[in-house]
Motif scaffolding. Structure first.
Motif, PDB file in Angstrom:
ATOM      1  N   ASP A 131      11.551  18.838  -5.347  1.00 18.66           N
ATOM      2  CA  ASP A 131      11.788  20.138  -6.318  1.00 18.66           C
ATOM      3  C   ASP A 131      12.769  19.947  -7.542  1.00 18.66           C
ATOM      4  O   ASP A 131      13.791  19.431  -7.362  1.00 18.66           O
ATOM      5  CB  ASP A 131      12.333  21.477  -5.478  1.00 18.66           C
ATOM      6  CG  ASP A 131      12.493  22.654  -5.954  1.00 18.66           C
ATOM      7  OD1 ASP A 131      13.057  22.825  -7.106  1.00 18.66           O
ATOM      8  OD2 ASP A 131      11.501  23.553  -5.605  1.00 18.66           O
ATOM      9  N   PRO A 132      12.169  20.150  -8.869  1.00 22.04           N
ATOM     10  CA  PRO A 132      12.960  19.970  -9.871  1.00 22.04           C
ATOM     11  C   PRO A 132      14.258  20.716 -10.008  1.00 22.04           C
ATOM     12  O   PRO A 132      15.289  20.242 -10.776  1.00 22.04           O
ATOM     13  CB  PRO A 132      11.938  20.199 -11.031  1.00 22.04           C
ATOM     14  CG  PRO A 132      10.945  21.262 -10.398  1.00 22.04           C
ATOM     15  CD  PRO A 132      10.893  20.921  -8.903  1.00 22.04           C
ATOM     16  N   VAL A 133      14.355  21.642  -9.241  1.00 24.06           N
ATOM     17  CA  VAL A 133      15.308  22.658  -9.372  1.00 24.06           C
ATOM     18  C   VAL A 133      16.667  22.414  -7.940  1.00 24.06           C
ATOM     19  O   VAL A 133      17.767  22.253  -8.420  1.00 24.06           O
ATOM     20  CB  VAL A 133      15.106  24.327  -9.277  1.00 24.06           C
ATOM     21  CG1 VAL A 133      16.398  25.072  -9.285  1.00 24.06           C
ATOM     22  CG2 VAL A 133      14.204  24.539 -10.332  1.00 24.06           C
ATOM     23  N   THR A 134      16.217  22.503  -6.907  1.00 23.69           N
ATOM     24  CA  THR A 134      16.859  22.342  -5.658  1.00 23.69           C
ATOM     25  C   THR A 134      17.051  20.813  -5.450  1.00 23.69           C
ATOM     26  O   THR A 134      18.009  20.523  -4.631  1.00 23.69           O
ATOM     27  CB  THR A 134      16.332  23.203  -4.666  1.00 23.69           C
ATOM     28  OG1 THR A 134      15.227  22.514  -4.198  1.00 23.69           O
ATOM     29  CG2 THR A 134      16.311  24.684  -5.058  1.00 23.69           C
ATOM     30  N   GLY A 135      15.947  20.010  -5.772  1.00 20.65           N
ATOM     31  CA  GLY A 135      16.138  18.451  -5.462  1.00 20.65           C
ATOM     32  C   GLY A 135      15.868  18.230  -3.853  1.00 20.65           C
ATOM     33  O   GLY A 135      15.777  17.213  -3.473  1.00 20.65           O
ATOM     34  N   GLU A 136      15.076  19.389  -3.250  1.00 23.52           N
ATOM     35  CA  GLU A 136      14.736  19.148  -1.849  1.00 23.52           C
ATOM     36  C   GLU A 136      13.309  18.659  -1.952  1.00 23.52           C
ATOM     37  O   GLU A 136      12.505  18.890  -2.618  1.00 23.52           O
ATOM     38  CB  GLU A 136      14.612  20.711  -1.041  1.00 23.52           C
ATOM     39  CG  GLU A 136      16.039  21.407  -1.154  1.00 23.52           C
ATOM     40  CD  GLU A 136      15.701  22.669  -0.347  1.00 23.52           C
ATOM     41  OE1 GLU A 136      14.630  23.025  -0.313  1.00 23.52           O
ATOM     42  OE2 GLU A 136      16.943  23.134  -0.125  1.00 23.52           O
ATOM     43  N   ARG A 137      12.835  17.981  -0.631  1.00 24.49           N
ATOM     44  CA  ARG A 137      11.499  17.402  -0.597  1.00 24.49           C
ATOM     45  C   ARG A 137      10.838  18.477  -0.377  1.00 24.49           C
ATOM     46  O   ARG A 137      10.970  19.459   0.406  1.00 24.49           O
ATOM     47  CB  ARG A 137      11.645  16.473   0.653  1.00 24.49           C
ATOM     48  CG  ARG A 137      12.545  15.323   0.371  1.00 24.49           C
ATOM     49  CD  ARG A 137      12.663  14.669   1.743  1.00 24.49           C
ATOM     50  NE  ARG A 137      11.728  13.973   2.293  1.00 24.49           N
ATOM     51  CZ  ARG A 137      11.233  12.892   2.277  1.00 24.49           C
ATOM     52  NH1 ARG A 137      11.887  11.707   1.699  1.00 24.49           N
ATOM     53  NH2 ARG A 137       9.869  12.287   3.037  1.00 24.49           N
ATOM     54  N   VAL A 138       9.585  18.388  -0.812  1.00 21.10           N
ATOM     55  CA  VAL A 138       8.276  19.257  -0.683  1.00 21.10           C
ATOM     56  C   VAL A 138       7.204  18.671  -0.354  1.00 21.10           C
ATOM     57  O   VAL A 138       6.788  17.881  -0.944  1.00 21.10           O
ATOM     58  CB  VAL A 138       8.126  20.123  -2.046  1.00 21.10           C
ATOM     59  CG1 VAL A 138       7.013  21.120  -1.876  1.00 21.10           C
ATOM     60  CG2 VAL A 138       9.218  20.894  -2.483  1.00 21.10           C
ATOM     61  N   PRO A 139       6.725  18.807   0.958  1.00 22.27           N
ATOM     62  CA  PRO A 139       5.571  17.845   1.254  1.00 22.27           C
ATOM     63  C   PRO A 139       4.352  18.281   0.508  1.00 22.27           C
ATOM     64  O   PRO A 139       4.008  19.318   0.055  1.00 22.27           O
ATOM     65  CB  PRO A 139       5.303  18.599   2.995  1.00 22.27           C
ATOM     66  CG  PRO A 139       6.757  19.213   3.166  1.00 22.27           C
ATOM     67  CD  PRO A 139       7.512  19.632   1.773  1.00 22.27           C
ATOM     68  N   LYS A 176       0.934  -1.126   0.024  1.00 24.81           N
ATOM     69  CA  LYS A 176       0.042   0.027  -0.088  1.00 24.81           C
ATOM     70  C   LYS A 176       1.014   1.241  -0.045  1.00 24.81           C
ATOM     71  O   LYS A 176       1.854   1.332   0.914  1.00 24.81           O
ATOM     72  CB  LYS A 176      -1.079   0.068   1.022  1.00 24.81           C
ATOM     73  CG  LYS A 176      -1.759   1.062   1.432  1.00 24.81           C
ATOM     74  CD  LYS A 176      -2.794   1.278   2.237  1.00 24.81           C
ATOM     75  CE  LYS A 176      -3.617   2.331   2.588  1.00 24.81           C
ATOM     76  NZ  LYS A 176      -4.542   2.440   3.853  1.00 24.81           N
ATOM     77  N   ARG A 177       0.728   2.207  -1.094  1.00 20.42           N
ATOM     78  CA  ARG A 177       1.664   3.154  -1.114  1.00 20.42           C
ATOM     79  C   ARG A 177       0.822   4.534  -0.683  1.00 20.42           C
ATOM     80  O   ARG A 177      -0.448   4.685  -1.100  1.00 20.42           O
ATOM     81  CB  ARG A 177       2.177   3.464  -2.489  1.00 20.42           C
ATOM     82  CG  ARG A 177       2.994   2.270  -2.591  1.00 20.42           C
ATOM     83  CD  ARG A 177       3.856   2.473  -4.079  1.00 20.42           C
ATOM     84  NE  ARG A 177       3.469   3.184  -5.078  1.00 20.42           N
ATOM     85  CZ  ARG A 177       4.176   3.577  -6.224  1.00 20.42           C
ATOM     86  NH1 ARG A 177       5.378   3.346  -6.028  1.00 20.42           N
ATOM     87  NH2 ARG A 177       3.417   4.075  -7.321  1.00 20.42           N
ATOM     88  N   VAL A 178       1.193   5.549  -0.055  1.00 25.98           N
ATOM     89  CA  VAL A 178       0.579   6.979   0.284  1.00 25.98           C
ATOM     90  C   VAL A 178       1.438   8.003   0.077  1.00 25.98           C
ATOM     91  O   VAL A 178       2.869   7.947   0.421  1.00 25.98           O
ATOM     92  CB  VAL A 178       0.399   6.930   1.686  1.00 25.98           C
ATOM     93  CG1 VAL A 178      -0.328   8.406   2.160  1.00 25.98           C
ATOM     94  CG2 VAL A 178      -0.534   5.732   2.352  1.00 25.98           C
ATOM     95  N   LEU A 179       0.990   8.833  -0.927  1.00 32.07           N
ATOM     96  CA  LEU A 179       2.140  10.053  -1.443  1.00 32.07           C
ATOM     97  C   LEU A 179       2.137  11.077   0.069  1.00 32.07           C
ATOM     98  O   LEU A 179       1.325  11.366   0.533  1.00 32.07           O
ATOM     99  CB  LEU A 179       1.271  10.924  -2.395  1.00 32.07           C
ATOM    100  CG  LEU A 179       1.871  12.113  -2.818  1.00 32.07           C
ATOM    101  CD1 LEU A 179       3.379  11.841  -3.558  1.00 32.07           C
ATOM    102  CD2 LEU A 179       1.211  12.898  -3.728  1.00 32.07           C
TER     103      LEU A 179
END
Length: 543
Positions: A42-50, A34-37
């Protein structure tokens, strides 16, 4: 067991992060997951965006009773509005995917962006503050007035992430096999608050405070799909490195670039090879390998076997070896090797005459500056190269031309050259190179019709937003001009004349009833067909 899984959405180019939980399915007697998003990168910085993925569908269902569904704004009062030109823009927006892509990237504001773009196209000499007058007389996507304060807020709300997503979606609608013409222009500004306003020379050689704007156009489609704002003092040759980086971030599959010689440098060519991009670039005839080819061909260059009647020039090609270099910081060395390259050489007799006239006028100017003593720093090398100055106590200063240097320069009159790692045929290369005209014409639209010769904003965020809306307008205008050229309409209409011809068509709106378009003449119907859209008469209602 719970783990994190990354997945790239090839349609949007966004990498999503899911929380994956493994469990045993008692019914099917097999392991399941079971997968949950939970986030995206971020396509520029590569940081995680909740993200707000959890419960999103449930919240949307709960809010559906209070939030109006997207679609055409229904009439709230009885009125008669101009509709013929905005209908054309509606159809073009659907045909090119502009509406769908804006809706995906700006779900809350896409109708406002479209309405402001329509205004810039149809009211090309008016400031955005005059939008209210346009809104009262025309049917448009937003359907209401956008006061000056609201338009300023909209400009400031255009985020870099949403803008790049729009570029990505539009770029993928272009043919992968086509070449992309790349060039830049300058926009003058006297604002003290814009960080990137710097003194730089425009295409006419004038030193003005300005910002630069780089555009990327499809060679076959004739449509723009990428732009970037630059500081006014950055030369063209310095922009390729950043262009290559951003195209890599946009995850385009195949990249083929056409550039003028202002973008040529060894570093840029090496960078394009490093990314495996195909390119066609203009080069100076002063380069040693170009002059060597001119000398090798000699008078044979101007023989009939090298003549192409299509462009009225003489042309020849040869394969050369490019000395490729790649610095590898992680290994502390430089990778060297040879890469195959095609050098295309051209001779134009008319250009030879023009070069002779321009060069002679330049020599006269140099001699005059030497005689008057009013030297210009940028001409110092040419003073020493083309003239010999004698200083004697009796005769004073005596200036004589350096005939040998002038003869050497004359050998290059009428020649120009192109370089490519892909196109082998010189005629095909010249045909591709001349598609850069679409960018030059687009710059004319940008500065004249879209009122963008001077920036009329005071903040960087406001400028970014206005440039984006202006860019959206440019896509529509580029399509219309392309169709006009294809159907020889410029013999009868100017671009403004064609829009005016359609703009007089009205529609009648009444609450609760279908929209009723007014009368459409045969010549107006023919214009819709020339634009490759369904004529207005054939679609009686958009409600």
């Amino acid at each position: 067991m719970t783990t994190e899984v990354k997945s790239l959405d090839k349609r949007s180019g966004i990498t999503y992060i899911y929380q994956s939980t493994s469990y045993w399915d008692k019914v099917k007697k097999a392991p399941r997951c079971k997968r949950v998003l939970i986030a995206k990168l971020d396509p520029v910085t590569g940081e995680r965006v909740p993200t707000d993925g959890r419960g999103k569908r449930r919240r949307q269902k709960e809010q559906s009773s209070t939030i109006a569904k997207p679609g055409p704004v229904p009439s709230i009062r009885t009125e008669r509005l101009f509709y013929g030109a905005t209908y054309l823009l509606d159809q073009i927006g659907d045909k090119l995917g502009i509406v769908a892509d804006l809706k995906a990237c700006f779900p809350k504001d896409y109708k406002k962006i479209l309405s402001l773009a329509y205004f810039l196209i149809l009211e090309d000499t008016s400031a955005v503050s005059r939008f209210g007058r346009f809104a009262k007389t025309h049917r448009h996507p937003y359907g209401r007035d956008i006061p000056s304060q609201r338009s300023s807020e909209l400009f400031q709300a255009v985020s870099e992430e949403a803008k790049m997503s729009f570029f990505r979606l539009q770029g993928r609608r272009r043919l992968e096999s086509e070449y992309w013409a790349y060039d830049s222009t300058s926009i003058s500004s006297y604002s003290d608050t814009l960080k990137q306003v710097r003194y730089g020379k425009n295409k006419d050689g004038e030193a003005l405070p300005q910002i630069n704007l780089a555009l990327l156009f499809g060679e076959k489609s004739g449509l723009p799909f990428y732009y970037r704002k630059l500081a006014g003092n950055i030369p063209d040759v310095k922009t390729i490195t950043e262009l290559v980086r951003e195209l890599d971030v946009l995850v385009y599959i195949k990249i083929n670039l056409v550039m003028d010689r202002g973008y040529y440098s060894a570093d840029n060519i090496n960078g394009l090879y490093r990314q495996h991009y195909k390119f066609l670039v203009g080069v100076s005839t002063s380069l040693s390998y170009v002059q060597a080819y001119i000398k090798e061909l000699g008078e044979d260059m101007q023989t009939y076997e090298h003549y192409t009647d299509q462009y009225k020039v003489y042309c020849a090609s040869r394969t050369i070896a490019w000395n490729y270099e790649q610095e590898r910081p992680y290994k502390g060395d430089i990778l060297k090797g040879e890469r195959r390259m095609y050098l295309h050489l051209y001779y134009n007799p008319e250009k030879a005459v023009e070069d002779e006239q321009k060069r002679t006028a330049y020599y006269v100017k140099l001699e005059s500056e030497l005689q008057s003593g009013k030297h210009k720093p940028e001409h110092e090398k040419d003073y020493a190269k083309y003239f010999i100055v004698h200083e004697t106590p009796v005769r004073g200063r005596r200036i004589t031309p350096n005939n040998e240097a002038m003869k050497k320069a004359r050998r290059l009159y009428g020649y120009f050259a192109l370089l490519s790692n892909d196109v082998k045929d010189p005629v095909e290369a010249l045909q591709l190179y001349r598609t850069r005209d679409v960018v030059e014409k687009a710059f004319g639209n940008l500065k004249e019709r879209l009122n963008c010769r001077r920036t009329l904003v005071s903040s960087d965020s406001g400028l970014e937003g206005k440039l984006f809306v202006t860019f959206v307008s440019l896509i529509y205008l580029s399509y219309i001009k392309s169709q006009m050229q294809k159907n020889n309409l410029f013999a009868k209409y100017t671009l403004q004349g064609l829009l005016d011809e359609l703009d007089v068509i009205e529609c009648f709106c009444e609450p609760g009833k279908a929209l009723m378009p007014g009368e459409v003449l045969k010549k107006q119907e023919a214009l819709y067909e020339a634009m490759d859209v369904t004529p207005l008469y054939a679609k009686p209602s958009l409600e």
